[in-house]
Design a protein around this motif. Structure first.
Motif, short mmCIF file in Angstrom:
data_model
loop_
_atom_site.label_atom_id
_atom_site.label_comp_id
_atom_site.label_asym_id
_atom_site.label_seq_id
_atom_site.Cartn_x
_atom_site.Cartn_y
_atom_site.Cartn_z
N GLY A 43 5.89 41.98 9.78
CA GLY A 43 6.81 41.66 10.18
C GLY A 43 7.99 40.33 9.91
N VAL A 44 7.82 40.05 8.35
CA VAL A 44 8.42 38.97 7.69
C VAL A 44 8.99 40.13 6.27
CG1 VAL A 44 8.28 37.08 6.04
CG2 VAL A 44 7.24 37.07 7.59
N VAL A 45 8.97 40.84 6.00
CA VAL A 45 9.18 42.27 5.24
C VAL A 45 9.93 42.78 5.71
CG1 VAL A 45 8.76 43.78 3.61
CG2 VAL A 45 7.49 42.08 3.53
N LEU A 46 10.16 42.78 6.81
CA LEU A 46 10.98 44.14 7.96
C LEU A 46 12.21 43.01 8.68
CD1 LEU A 46 8.25 46.20 10.32
CD2 LEU A 46 9.92 46.93 7.87
N LYS A 47 11.97 41.41 8.40
CA LYS A 47 13.22 40.52 8.81
C LYS A 47 13.05 41.29 10.27
CE LYS A 47 15.16 40.32 3.98
NZ LYS A 47 16.69 40.49 3.78
N THR A 48 12.26 41.02 11.51
CA THR A 48 12.23 41.49 12.25
C THR A 48 11.33 40.79 13.25
OG1 THR A 48 11.61 43.18 14.24
CG2 THR A 48 9.92 43.11 12.29
N LYS A 49 11.22 40.77 15.15
CA LYS A 49 10.37 39.43 15.10
C LYS A 49 9.02 39.80 15.57
CE LYS A 49 10.35 37.86 19.82
NZ LYS A 49 11.29 37.31 21.35
N THR A 50 8.11 39.72 15.48
CA THR A 50 6.44 40.02 15.94
C THR A 50 5.75 39.26 17.63
OG1 THR A 50 6.21 39.96 13.54
CG2 THR A 50 4.32 39.89 15.00
N HIS A 51 5.49 40.41 17.77
CA HIS A 51 5.21 39.57 19.27
C HIS A 51 3.16 40.03 19.58
CE1 HIS A 51 8.69 40.33 21.85
NE2 HIS A 51 8.77 41.37 20.51
#
Length: 322
Positions: free
Chosen positions: A59-67
């Motif tokens: 999620g951090v690498v993709l720079k997105t939110k992780t649910h």
């Protein structure tokens, strides 16, 4: 130390599992080049080997939110539907202990994983109708310690199926050293390796041991963590080389002493040890087998010469009445 997080925030900080990391890097890079969500991922392996940390890192690498969801809490389709219907493109849904989801939730995931579609039945009996909802482009990551508790159809619907294993001592040494550096604590590589030798080849256990050592150093005013200090902590915790605990020592003692190291059945050992058979086979024996202290034969369990030498070294008789 407080609630300090040792979760990695970059590939460089994530130690170990090199082949797995390289495969994921390729997958992520390819998906970014084509502006698509990465394929759904199923992570399996023993507890504490970094499955959750890896999901966070993706999620951090993709720079997105992780649910973050937990399998035991997903027993009704609505438990998952409410999350899926609020997703945005390229977000990540992480289901920890996915083997604990109900059959109904598992079946709900089939079209989600295969066609990116949520299939709902509205109404009852003759008034019911099917509604298909196309979901945003997202990635589902499932993590399990019990892969074969998942249905085969569900496993097959994950395009990426990765198995994580226990760590070697060198990787554990680096993890412990990094934890100390993060806390600005003076701990050398030899001391980090000594802790690694007692970590049962598991990074979560290694980090937890480091925390206990840190607590002891803090309360005693020790500025430097030495092997002598670590030995005191491990003695207080009754932890021995390899991470062997009192339960495992009693297991070895029973076979070696009570049954004179003759081949002994697991059910009989469980009765004497007063432990469930499943706990022995899943939690006690794997480490003893890995360390070469135990041998399984057609007639039963026996202690190896290496295991007997270990018992003599720690003066195992003191555990006789424990």
């Amino acid at each position: 130390m407080g609630k300090v997080s040792f979760r990695p925030t970059s590939w460089e900080e994530y130690i170990g599992q090199e082949d797995l990391k390289n495969n994921l890097k390729i997958t992520i890079t390819a998906s970014q080049l084509e502006n698509r969500a990465i394929d759904h991922i199923l992570l399996s392996g023993p507890a504490g080997v970094g499955k959750t940390s890896l999901a966070y890192l993706i999620g951090v690498v993709l720079k997105t939110k992780t649910h973050i969801l937990h399998g035991p809490n997903l027993q009704k389709p609505s438990d998952l539907i409410c999350v899926l219907t609020l997703l945005k493109d390229f977000e990540v849904v992480f289901i920890d202990e996915i083997h604990a989801i109900s059959k109904e939730v598992s079946e709900l995931l089939y079209p989600v994983l295969e066609d990116n579609t949520l299939n709902l039945i509205i109404g009852k009996d003759y008034n019911s109708k099917n509604i298909n909802i196309t979901l945003p482009k997202f990635t589902l990551i499932g993590a399990t310690t019990n892969l074969y508790h998942l249905s085969h159809p569900l496993i097959q619907r994950f395009p990426i199926n990765l198995t994580m294993s226990n760590y070697n001592l060198s990787d554990l040494q680096q993890i412990i050293f990094n934890c100390a550096a993060q806390q600005a604590i003076r701990l050398g590589m030899p001391e980090a390796y000594f802790i690694a030798q007692h970590s049962r080849f598991n990074p979560r256990i290694a980090i937890n041991l480091f925390k206990r050592i840190y607590d002891y150093a803090l309360t005693t005013g020790s500025k430097i963590i030495t092997i002598a200090l670590i030995k005191v902590v491990f003695k207080n915790l009754q932890i021995y080389l390899g991470g062997i605990s009192k339960l495992e020592i009693n297991y070895l003692w029973i076979i070696n002493n009570t049954f004179s190291n003759k081949p002994t059945g697991i059910e009989l050992i469980a009765q004497v040890l007063n432990e469930p058979v499943l706990n022995i086979t899943n939690s006690v024996e794997p480490l003893l087998l890995k360390l070469g202290f135990l041998q399984k034969t057609n007639r039963g369990r026996v202690i190896t010469t290496k295991g007997q030498e270990f018992l003599q070294k720690i003066n195992f008789k003191k555990f006789e009445n424990s």
